[in-house]
Design an enzyme around this catalytic site. Structure first.
Site, short mmCIF file in Angstrom:
data_model
loop_
_atom_site.label_atom_id
_atom_site.label_comp_id
_atom_site.label_asym_id
_atom_site.label_seq_id
_atom_site.Cartn_x
_atom_site.Cartn_y
_atom_site.Cartn_z
N ALA A 78 0.79 -1.23 0.00
CA ALA A 78 0.00 0.00 0.00
C ALA A 78 0.82 1.28 0.00
CB ALA A 78 -0.92 0.00 1.23
N ALA A 79 2.01 1.28 0.58
CA ALA A 79 2.76 2.54 0.72
C ALA A 79 3.13 3.10 -0.67
CB ALA A 79 4.02 2.29 1.53
N PRO A 80 3.11 4.44 -0.80
CA PRO A 80 2.96 5.47 0.23
C PRO A 80 1.51 5.84 0.56
CG PRO A 80 3.48 6.50 -1.85
CD PRO A 80 3.51 5.02 -2.09
N GLY A 81 0.52 5.21 -0.08
CA GLY A 81 -0.83 5.34 0.43
C GLY A 81 -1.84 6.08 -0.42
N GLY A 82 -1.49 6.49 -1.62
CA GLY A 82 -2.46 7.19 -2.46
C GLY A 82 -3.69 6.37 -2.74
N ASP A 125 1.81 -3.29 3.97
CA ASP A 125 3.08 -3.12 3.27
C ASP A 125 4.18 -3.71 4.13
OD1 ASP A 125 4.04 -1.20 0.77
OD2 ASP A 125 5.62 -1.46 2.27
N ASP A 153 -1.06 -3.51 -5.85
CA ASP A 153 -0.10 -2.72 -6.63
C ASP A 153 1.25 -3.36 -6.36
OD1 ASP A 153 1.41 -0.86 -7.95
OD2 ASP A 153 0.73 0.87 -6.80
N CYS A 190 3.37 -0.43 -11.94
CA CYS A 190 3.81 0.79 -12.63
C CYS A 190 5.02 0.44 -13.51
CB CYS A 190 4.15 1.89 -11.63
SG CYS A 190 5.31 1.40 -10.34
#
Length: 429
Positions: A245-249, A265, A307, A360
């Site tokens: 999850a980090a950084p959390g967007g 995370d 992600d 990404c």
């Protein structure tokens, strides 16, 4: 870059440190930027140092080609980085030529390794400046091995369009709370409102000083990175697991739907950013530090967003260092990590639940190939095709939506650029 920043040797020395770190190891530039020697610079010097390092990394291929033509043999790495630094100052940051040369020579003289090469630094940079700024040929902007992969995956024309984005400084994108007045915020921030509700702005400086930062109305998140969370069909009270999850967007996006969110995370340090963002935006989520592949928790969830860890080659607009720190073997090793976490995610999903997998990355092994391998080994999971316009993708070209119903978002697929992302959605049978 303003003239008052052009006379600081400490900033240039810091930029040299950032470049050396970026070219030596993944994540090196972030570590170097958090070191005491960098943090103790004046804010103006820090900004100049980072701008210098980014200019070198965005134009490294063309700069190196021009330098190689002037060098009979490769000098020590510090000397090569000094030459890169001098070229970037003059060609891309509008530093006067005499200052770019003089400061590079002075830095060479301040170090025992580079001191014998002061004359070389002076002569090569003066010759380079006489020749003029090298052209930003897209085929030179990425490492050759990586550019060849993009040609193989997307074709020569698309590879050139992707690589052409490397040299461009990106805008800043913001995601908003659903309750925010997007039009009013766009006016206050002098921003453009994109499809999906993202705000895009060219404002510079510390984001914490921008309007409405303190009240938690928005958070920084690339327009493409905001798409995957929107692909989940959520209602208030649904249980959602945000893996890696980090950084959390994406955690903030999920929490904003009213769902009950668990953000996991493996990095406690990175999870501090998640906690800070949740506090600032006044939203809630359970935050857990654990390895997603082996997390010892028997709960199942209505929806999962993964992600996954990846080569991050799609993030080069903001992090050009990822291109030069990456190695050919990284993609294969990360693909193995992704498949393990995907299986773990599927096991934690309730029957009928949705799973969105995203990376990404621009590399097919981490995207399309993962989907096919996952479906082949997991008969309990079915691909749920994404349809045109979902996730705020109305402004994307048709090429973003693949024939399989997955999303392949490329950096040039949006005016002004975006991160490269791949996303696929599954449903548990």
């Amino acid at each position: 870059m303003t003239q008052e920043l052009n006379d600081g040797l400490p900033a240039r020395e810091a930029a040299l440190t950032l470049i050396e770190a970026a070219l030596s190891r993944r994540g090196g530039i972030d570590e170097a930027a958090s070191a005491n020697g960098f943090r103790f610079l004046e804010p103006r010097e820090r900004a100049f140092a980072r701008a210098l390092a980014m200019a070198v990394l965005r134009h490294l291929g063309p700069i190196d080609r021009a330098l190689t033509a002037k060098l009979q043999k490769a000098p020590p790495e510090r000397v090569m980085n000094l030459l890169r630094l001098g070229a970037a100052q003059a060609f891309y940051l509008e530093v006067p030529a005499f200052a770019a040369v003089a400061t590079s020579v002075e830095l060479a003289g301040a170090n025992k390794t580079s001191r014998p090469f002061k004359g070389l630094v002076n002569a090569v940079l003066r010759g380079l400046l006489r020749d003029g700024q090298p052209a930003d040929d897209p085929a030179l902007l990425a490492p050759p091995w990586l550019y060849a992969r993009w040609v193989a995956a997307f074709g020569a024309a698309t590879a050139r369009e992707i690589a052409g984005q490397i040299a461009l400084e990106p805008a800043t994108d913001l995601s908003l709370k659903p309750s925010a007045n997007a039009s009013a915020l766009a006016e206050a921030l002098e921003a453009e409102l994109l499809d999906g509700g993202t705000l895009r702005l060219r404002r510079k400086g510390d984001v914490a000083s921008w309007p409405h930062f303190e009240d938690g109305t928005w958070w920084v998140q690339d327009a493409a990175a905001a798409v995957p969370a929107r692909l989940l069909t959520l209602k208030p009270g649904d249980s959602v697991l945000d893996l890696c999850a980090a950084p959390g967007g994406k955690t903030l996006q999920l929490a904003a739907t009213g769902a009950t969110v668990t953000a996991l995370d493996r990095s406690p340090a990175r999870l501090k950013r998640v906690d800070e963002n949740l506090e600032r935006t006044q939203m809630t989520a359970e935050v857990v530090a654990a390895d997603a592949a082996v997390w010892e928790d028997t709960r199942t969830f209505d929806a999962i967003l993964l992600d996954a860890p990846c080569s991050a080659t799609g993030t080069f607009r903001r992090h050009p260092d990822v291109l030069w720190a990456a190695r050919p073997g990284d993609v294969a090793s990360l693909a193995g990590v992704q498949s393990r976490i995907l299986d773990s995610a599927a096991d934690r999903l309730k029957s009928g639940g949705q799973l969105v997998y995203c990376v990404c990355s621009l590399e097919p092994e981490e995207g399309e190939a993962q989907v096919e391998a996952f479906l082949a080994r997991r008969k309990d999971m079915a691909l749920e095709p994404i349809t045109a316009g979902e996730g705020g993708s109305a402004g994307f070209p048709g090429a973003s939506l693949t024939a399989r119903g997955t999303l392949r978002l490329l950096p040039h697929h949006r005016d002004g650029g975006q991160d490269g992302f791949f996303a696929a959605r599954f449903r548990k049978r």
